[in-house]
Design a protein around this motif. Structure first.
Motif, PDB file in Angstrom:
ATOM      1  N   SER A 137      78.426  54.954  50.083  1.00 53.37           N
ATOM      2  CA  SER A 137      77.846  53.631  50.174  1.00 53.37           C
ATOM      3  C   SER A 137      78.357  52.723  49.069  1.00 53.37           C
ATOM      4  O   SER A 137      78.390  51.520  49.225  1.00 53.37           O
ATOM      5  CB  SER A 137      76.331  53.715  50.134  1.00 53.37           C
ATOM      6  OG  SER A 137      75.939  54.246  48.911  1.00 53.37           O
TER       7      SER A 137
ATOM      8  N   LEU B  33      76.034  67.045  49.467  1.00 54.25           N
ATOM      9  CA  LEU B  33      75.907  66.145  50.595  1.00 54.25           C
ATOM     10  C   LEU B  33      75.390  64.791  50.135  1.00 54.25           C
ATOM     11  O   LEU B  33      75.928  63.745  50.476  1.00 54.25           O
ATOM     12  CB  LEU B  33      74.947  66.761  51.606  1.00 54.25           C
ATOM     13  CG  LEU B  33      74.893  66.118  52.975  1.00 54.25           C
ATOM     14  CD1 LEU B  33      76.234  66.282  53.651  1.00 54.25           C
ATOM     15  CD2 LEU B  33      73.812  66.787  53.798  1.00 54.25           C
ATOM     16  N   ALA B  34      74.335  64.836  49.309  1.00 54.99           N
ATOM     17  CA  ALA B  34      73.725  63.583  48.871  1.00 54.99           C
ATOM     18  C   ALA B  34      74.696  62.774  48.034  1.00 54.99           C
ATOM     19  O   ALA B  34      74.838  61.565  48.209  1.00 54.99           O
ATOM     20  CB  ALA B  34      72.472  63.868  48.054  1.00 54.99           C
ATOM     21  N   LEU B  35      75.400  63.477  47.137  1.00 51.00           N
ATOM     22  CA  LEU B  35      76.342  62.768  46.291  1.00 51.00           C
ATOM     23  C   LEU B  35      77.450  62.163  47.140  1.00 51.00           C
ATOM     24  O   LEU B  35      77.855  61.018  46.951  1.00 51.00           O
ATOM     25  CB  LEU B  35      76.941  63.713  45.252  1.00 51.00           C
ATOM     26  CG  LEU B  35      75.972  64.112  44.136  1.00 51.00           C
ATOM     27  CD1 LEU B  35      76.626  65.090  43.182  1.00 51.00           C
ATOM     28  CD2 LEU B  35      75.493  62.879  43.379  1.00 51.00           C
TER      29      LEU B  35
ATOM     30  N   LEU C 211      77.235  61.238  50.170  1.00 49.41           N
ATOM     31  CA  LEU C 211      76.712  60.092  50.918  1.00 49.41           C
ATOM     32  C   LEU C 211      76.524  58.894  50.013  1.00 49.41           C
ATOM     33  O   LEU C 211      76.851  57.767  50.375  1.00 49.41           O
ATOM     34  CB  LEU C 211      75.383  60.456  51.577  1.00 49.41           C
ATOM     35  CG  LEU C 211      75.543  61.413  52.761  1.00 49.41           C
ATOM     36  CD1 LEU C 211      74.223  62.062  53.076  1.00 49.41           C
ATOM     37  CD2 LEU C 211      76.078  60.672  53.956  1.00 49.41           C
ATOM     38  N   ALA C 212      75.960  59.171  48.816  1.00 44.14           N
ATOM     39  CA  ALA C 212      75.762  58.072  47.881  1.00 44.14           C
ATOM     40  C   ALA C 212      77.114  57.461  47.544  1.00 44.14           C
ATOM     41  O   ALA C 212      77.266  56.253  47.442  1.00 44.14           O
ATOM     42  CB  ALA C 212      75.078  58.575  46.612  1.00 44.14           C
TER      43      ALA C 212
ATOM     44  N   GLY D 142      72.845  70.680  49.531  1.00 42.11           N
ATOM     45  CA  GLY D 142      72.130  69.404  49.630  1.00 42.11           C
ATOM     46  C   GLY D 142      72.631  68.396  48.604  1.00 42.11           C
ATOM     47  O   GLY D 142      72.881  67.248  48.936  1.00 42.11           O
ATOM     48  N   ILE D 143      72.830  68.846  47.358  1.00 40.33           N
ATOM     49  CA  ILE D 143      73.268  67.924  46.307  1.00 40.33           C
ATOM     50  C   ILE D 143      74.621  67.342  46.666  1.00 40.33           C
ATOM     51  O   ILE D 143      74.813  66.129  46.631  1.00 40.33           O
ATOM     52  CB  ILE D 143      73.455  68.642  44.942  1.00 40.33           C
ATOM     53  CG1 ILE D 143      72.227  69.444  44.598  1.00 40.33           C
ATOM     54  CG2 ILE D 143      73.798  67.650  43.850  1.00 40.33           C
ATOM     55  CD1 ILE D 143      72.395  70.265  43.342  1.00 40.33           C
TER      56      ILE D 143
ATOM     57  N   MET E  28      74.219  82.063  50.864  1.00 39.77           N
ATOM     58  CA  MET E  28      73.507  81.084  51.694  1.00 39.77           C
ATOM     59  C   MET E  28      72.139  80.784  51.106  1.00 39.77           C
ATOM     60  O   MET E  28      71.728  79.650  51.008  1.00 39.77           O
ATOM     61  CB  MET E  28      73.382  81.672  53.108  1.00 39.77           C
ATOM     62  CG  MET E  28      72.811  80.738  54.130  1.00 39.77           C
ATOM     63  SD  MET E  28      73.756  79.211  54.253  1.00 39.77           S
ATOM     64  CE  MET E  28      72.602  78.217  55.150  1.00 39.77           C
ATOM     65  N   ARG E  29      71.463  81.854  50.659  1.00 38.02           N
ATOM     66  CA  ARG E  29      70.093  81.686  50.193  1.00 38.02           C
ATOM     67  C   ARG E  29      70.006  80.767  48.982  1.00 38.02           C
ATOM     68  O   ARG E  29      69.243  79.836  48.946  1.00 38.02           O
ATOM     69  CB  ARG E  29      69.484  83.038  49.837  1.00 38.02           C
ATOM     70  CG  ARG E  29      68.960  83.744  51.058  1.00 38.02           C
ATOM     71  CD  ARG E  29      68.679  85.179  50.747  1.00 38.02           C
ATOM     72  NE  ARG E  29      68.408  85.893  51.990  1.00 38.02           N
ATOM     73  CZ  ARG E  29      68.443  87.197  52.090  1.00 38.02           C
ATOM     74  NH1 ARG E  29      68.738  87.935  51.054  1.00 38.02           N
ATOM     75  NH2 ARG E  29      68.193  87.775  53.227  1.00 38.02           N
TER      76      ARG E  29
ATOM     77  N   ASP F 203      59.729  43.269  43.302  1.00 33.11           N
ATOM     78  CA  ASP F 203      59.401  43.834  44.608  1.00 33.11           C
ATOM     79  C   ASP F 203      58.337  44.922  44.508  1.00 33.11           C
ATOM     80  O   ASP F 203      58.114  45.676  45.443  1.00 33.11           O
ATOM     81  CB  ASP F 203      60.654  44.411  45.273  1.00 33.11           C
ATOM     82  CG  ASP F 203      61.603  43.306  45.671  1.00 33.11           C
ATOM     83  OD1 ASP F 203      61.126  42.192  45.909  1.00 33.11           O
ATOM     84  OD2 ASP F 203      62.814  43.549  45.719  1.00 33.11           O
TER      85      ASP F 203
ATOM     86  N   MET G 162      63.921  81.495  53.740  1.00 34.76           N
ATOM     87  CA  MET G 162      64.933  81.054  52.790  1.00 34.76           C
ATOM     88  C   MET G 162      64.393  79.966  51.869  1.00 34.76           C
ATOM     89  O   MET G 162      64.569  80.015  50.658  1.00 34.76           O
ATOM     90  CB  MET G 162      66.137  80.524  53.563  1.00 34.76           C
ATOM     91  CG  MET G 162      67.281  80.169  52.664  1.00 34.76           C
ATOM     92  SD  MET G 162      68.498  79.219  53.572  1.00 34.76           S
ATOM     93  CE  MET G 162      67.999  77.568  53.209  1.00 34.76           C
TER      94      MET G 162
ATOM     95  N   ALA H 207      71.633  76.850  49.354  1.00 32.22           N
ATOM     96  CA  ALA H 207      71.125  75.739  50.167  1.00 32.22           C
ATOM     97  C   ALA H 207      70.933  74.463  49.355  1.00 32.22           C
ATOM     98  O   ALA H 207      71.338  73.389  49.771  1.00 32.22           O
ATOM     99  CB  ALA H 207      69.812  76.139  50.809  1.00 32.22           C
ATOM    100  N   ALA H 208      70.331  74.619  48.170  1.00 34.77           N
ATOM    101  CA  ALA H 208      70.084  73.417  47.368  1.00 34.77           C
ATOM    102  C   ALA H 208      71.391  72.746  46.942  1.00 34.77           C
ATOM    103  O   ALA H 208      71.561  71.557  47.161  1.00 34.77           O
ATOM    104  CB  ALA H 208      69.217  73.767  46.168  1.00 34.77           C
TER     105      ALA H 208
ATOM    106  N   GLY I 155      71.399  47.653  55.638  1.00 36.26           N
ATOM    107  CA  GLY I 155      70.849  47.427  56.976  1.00 36.26           C
ATOM    108  C   GLY I 155      70.520  45.988  57.319  1.00 36.26           C
ATOM    109  O   GLY I 155      70.561  45.607  58.471  1.00 36.26           O
TER     110      GLY I 155
ATOM    111  N   ASP J 226      69.563  45.575  45.133  1.00 38.46           N
ATOM    112  CA  ASP J 226      68.401  45.061  45.851  1.00 38.46           C
ATOM    113  C   ASP J 226      67.378  44.464  44.892  1.00 38.46           C
ATOM    114  O   ASP J 226      67.317  44.854  43.740  1.00 38.46           O
ATOM    115  CB  ASP J 226      67.769  46.224  46.632  1.00 38.46           C
ATOM    116  CG  ASP J 226      66.754  45.734  47.643  1.00 38.46           C
ATOM    117  OD1 ASP J 226      66.657  44.507  47.833  1.00 38.46           O
ATOM    118  OD2 ASP J 226      66.082  46.584  48.235  1.00 38.46           O
ATOM    119  N   GLY J 227      66.582  43.510  45.377  1.00 38.85           N
ATOM    120  CA  GLY J 227      65.404  43.103  44.628  1.00 38.85           C
ATOM    121  C   GLY J 227      65.157  41.624  44.544  1.00 38.85           C
ATOM    122  O   GLY J 227      66.079  40.811  44.463  1.00 38.85           O
TER     123      GLY J 227
END
Lengths: 500, 333
Positions: free
Chosen positions: B23, B15-17, B19-20, B12-13, B4-5, A202, A384, B8-9, B48, B77-78
């Motif tokens: 799935s 959250l991503a983990l 979410l991953a 994010g991690i 908080m400062r 792909d 931030m 943040a990162a 999708g 996929d692929g």
């Protein structure tokens, strides 16, 4: 103005405290996921879409609009601060934005991106409201030769990215064109340069190449310089007043408007989507900048962030024109939006505006609100985000490599992609070490396959008749414009030389 | 604020983990008395699309109906699904199902995939979608006869658009020309097929009147036909479809062609008869359940359930037929 009253109805549906909270939530979560390197808007929406399923349609659409804009803005944040674009449309942002961040002007870059996105997004949404049916009619008449002409125009803009050494720039461009060839040929289904590896069938994902070249290559380069002593980091100024100085405003507002003017129509036509718009915007900003300012390009020119970011957002609204009026998805993100609509029980197509007008106008109203929320949420956070750069280098770059690998893996859940990332990252290191620019490589990789497909489809339809390429008014005028501009450029240069 | 400062990162991690994780590891509740405790469903495409929606609908219904203890969906996929096919051909866990269909049959040939569908154990065909042949509203072609006669006469002057090269749309185009009486050796010289990566993109070329005809799934073009932008000449199934009641089938129009874009499931090649029986029973019960019928209704999929030996025979025939057409078109040698 039928559309106007319909839009007001849309606002009356959406302007409800609960819905506003949902909008804020959508923007927040969209930004939070969008800032992860390698995760672009399409990926962000695909990941977060299931969250909206449990909501009633109006709330779902509002959250969705928030995610859409939030995901896009999040992508620019990582481009600017960490040099890791999450999708092809924020590659240009990384070029100037990251240079600005390193010069201690990250806050200005983020602010001009946020405000520019807001201005262009709003203008484009207004255009969407009033011009959608007219533009969609026109855009769909464009054929393959017209798209090819547009690609030729876009290719000329690559000249703006070549850097100081033309041969090195062209070498990088050629490498990009080659990488674009890898994979299955769309028109014949034959595999090219895949060496029997099914994962290459792909093609190589442009996000992996961008993250590899920009982020991993950069991290390796910085690592190799560490023993030469610490790298100088210019401290960030305190206080929000310093984010955008009067001079920044003066230099930003025209690029914002031009970006919107370039982005919306390019997004509307079913061609390349937002990335082509950002290239065109960057090239025109560079051209229009005065002699002094042009020297700043490549070193952190604010115009080079303001224009492309505005173009990117305007194009994203433009993409909705063929989607809502004709049911045509023209980008990966748009294709996922269709899936989202279908899951809300909406079938995009020419009858959408008649059958589902309440929901569609609620969506358009949500886009306005999502846009406002984006600025409300992200301007205070600029300070931030910028602090990310204060993390000690070794931690920061270790984090970037981790995120980059995570993002590449998440594209297809395939370890092969991570291996590719490492290889491309090494290539990026050596390119940087020996002074080869990386941007032409990425641009060549994006534009090459598009141009090839369009050219070959044109010639397949005309059965090899080259005159078909200039037979339509749009294509013909595009080529004439190119020739005139090139001639003008040469003439101006001669005159300058003669005077000097 | 301090937390908080810098926090943040990491937020994010996490959250991503999370979410991953959602799935790939959507495990259901505890054990049950179902014959299959843990079922793994492999979707050989990204999230999708049609295969993904089929896999996830199966997962939800199999769990809700208590037919399996728990089910997980993994996207591999692929390469038109052949990467996922290679994955299942080598899978050691017998309780694994791969979502597949006609698109994969073509992809195996055009990609010259090492892994083949014959290396797997067929379980069942579940759904199908008919193809539709359309022309722009202003087109002179009123019937499928007009279109095919013009191709016969003017060859490559008539361009037909559709999805990827070697896919269902392309195969149907080849079968049509053959059914119209063109000698197989000449089909490659007559068919000017303009491939796009999907039906949506080909739609733009049709609406702009840049090509003469288009072939794709009903769901891609039906809306435009109802709006009067396109004219449907024929559908490719055995019976007319509800969305386009006035459009004849190819058989009615006098062409002996029936081709539907079907989707089904296969299991690893190494499983024994008992394991195959367990999987077939679970999938059969699923197909007969009210919940699955409701899903078909909701997603607008046609029921095409076929299992056991009948599916084996169908699959063999389908592979042989596709191979012949792809050779006629000139895509493979």
């Amino acid at each position: 103005m039928d559309n106007f009253s319909a839009l007001l109805d849309g606002f009356s549906t959406v302007l409800h405290p609960t819905y506003l909270l949902w909008a804020l939530f959508g923007v927040f979560i969209g930004t939070a996921v969008g800032v992860l390197p390698g995760i672009g808007p399409a990926m962000t929406i695909a990941l977060l879409l299931p969250l909206t399923y449990s909501l009633e349609p109006t709330a779902a659409i509002i959250v969705f609009a928030g995610i859409y804009y939030g995901g896009m803005y999040g992508g620019s944040t990582t481009s600017i601060l960490l040099n890791t674009p999450g999708e092809s449309a924020s590659i240009v942002t990384a070029i100037e934005g990251n240079k600005m961040a390193r010069a201690g002007r990250g806050a200005a870059a983020l602010a001009t991106a946020a405000i520019g996105s807001f201005v262009a997004g709003t203008l484009a949404t207004v255009a969407l409201t009033f011009l959608a049916p007219v533009i969609a009619r026109w855009a769909v008449q464009l054929g393959e030769p017209d798209y090819f002409a547009l690609m030729v125009v876009a290719f000329i803009t690559v000249g703006a990215l070549l850097g100081s050494s033309v041969p090195r720039g062209l070498a990088a461009l050629s490498l990009g064109l080659f990488l674009g060839l890898v994979g299955t040929d769309t028109l014949t289904g034959q595999q090219r340069f895949t060496f029997g590896v099914p994962n290459l069938a792909d093609g190589i994902d442009v996000v992996i190449v961008a993250v590899g070249l920009f982020a991993v290559g950069e991290a390796l380069y910085v690592g190799s310089r560490m023993r030469h002593g610490p790298i100088k980091v210019i401290p960030i100024e305190k206080g929000w007043r310093s984010w955008m100085k009067p001079d920044d405003w003066r230099r930003s507002w025209k690029p914002w408007l031009r970006g919107a003017a370039i982005g919306f129509p390019v997004g509307t036509i079913p061609a390349g989507g937002a990335d082509v718009a950002t290239f065109l915007s960057y090239a025109s900003e560079r051209r229009l900048a005065g002699k002094e300012r042009r020297k700043q390009f490549g070193k952190g020119a604010i115009e080079g962030v303001a224009g492309p970011e505005a173009a990117n957002n305007a194009a994203s609204a433009g993409v909705l024109v063929p989607l809502l009026t004709l049911g045509l998805p023209t980008t990966a993100t748009a294709a996922i939006i269709i899936v989202a609509f279908q899951s809300y029980g909406i079938q995009p197509g020419p009858l959408l505006l008649q059958n589902e007008s309440t929901l569609v106008w609620a969506l358009i109203a949500s886009l306005y609100i999502g846009n406002v929320m984006l600025v409300v949420l992200n301007l205070p956070l600029v300070g931030m985000w910028v602090r990310v750069l204060r993390i000690p280098r070794h931690y920061l770059y270790a984090g970037i490599i981790l995120f980059g690998a995570l993002g590449s893996y998440a594209l297809n859940f395939s370890p092969v992609d991570v291996l590719l990332l490492v290889l491309i990252g090494l290539a990026g290191f050596f390119m940087r070490r020996y002074g080869y620019p990386v941007a032409p490589l990425v641009v060549g990789m994006i534009l090459g396959p598009m141009a090839e497909d369009r050219l070959r489809r044109s010639l397949a339809i005309s059965q090899g008749d080259l005159s078909y390429l200039v037979s339509s008014p749009f294509a013909a005028s595009a080529y004439v414009a190119i020739v005139v501009l090139l001639a003008l450029g040469i003439w101006l240069k001669r005159r300058e030389r003669a005077q000097a | 604020m301090r937390i908080m400062r810098t926090g943040a990162a990491p937020v994010g991690i996490v959250l991503a983990l999370a979410l991953a994780g959602c799935s790939s590891l959507e495990a259901g509740g505890g054990g049950s008395d179902a014959a299959i405790d843990e079922l793994s469903i492999v979707v050989p495409a990204g999230p999708g699309g049609g295969w993904d929606q089929t896999g996830r609908a199966m997962q939800a219904n199999l769990q809700d109906e208590g037919l399996v203890g728990s089910a997980t969906v993994t996207n591999v996929d692929g390469a038109g699904g052949t990467v996922g096919l290679a994955n299942i051909a080598n899978a050691s866990d017998p309780n694994t199902l791969l979502v597949m269909g006609l698109v994969m049959v073509g992809a195996v040939e055009t990609n010259q995939s090492q892994a083949r569908i014959e290396h797997t154990t067929p379980i069942a065909r579940l759904t199908e979608e008919q193809e539709v042949i359309v022309v722009p509203a202003e087109s002179p072609y009123e019937t499928i006869d007009d279109l095919l006669a013009d191709i016969e006469k003017n060859g490559k002057d008539v361009s037909i658009t559709g999805g990827s090269a070697g896919g269902t749309d392309h195969i149907l185009a080849g079968m049509l020309l053959k059914a119209a009486g063109m000698p197989p050796s000449n089909i490659g010289n007559k068919l000017n097929y303009i491939a796009y990566s999907g039906g949506g993109e080909s739609l733009a070329a049709l609406l702009g009147n840049n090509v003469n005809a288009g072939i794709s799934g009903i769901s891609e073009y039906a809306e435009q036909v109802q709006a009067g932008e396109l004219r449907a000449l024929a559908v490719s199934g055995e019976e007319r479809v509800d969305a386009l009641p006035d459009t004849p089938t190819l058989t009615e129009a006098g062409y002996d062609v029936v081709l539907t874009n079907w989707r089904g499931v296969v299991a690893p090649g190494s499983i024994d008869d008992e394991e195959r029986e367990a999987l077939t029973t679970a999938v059969t019960k699923l197909a007969e359940s009210d919940a699955w019928q409701a899903t078909l209704e909701e997603k607008d999929w046609d029921d095409a359930f076929l299992a056991g030996e009948e599916f084996d025979t169908y699959l063999d025939g389908n592979i042989a037929e596709s191979l012949t057409v792809l050779k006629d078109i000139g895509l493979i040698r």
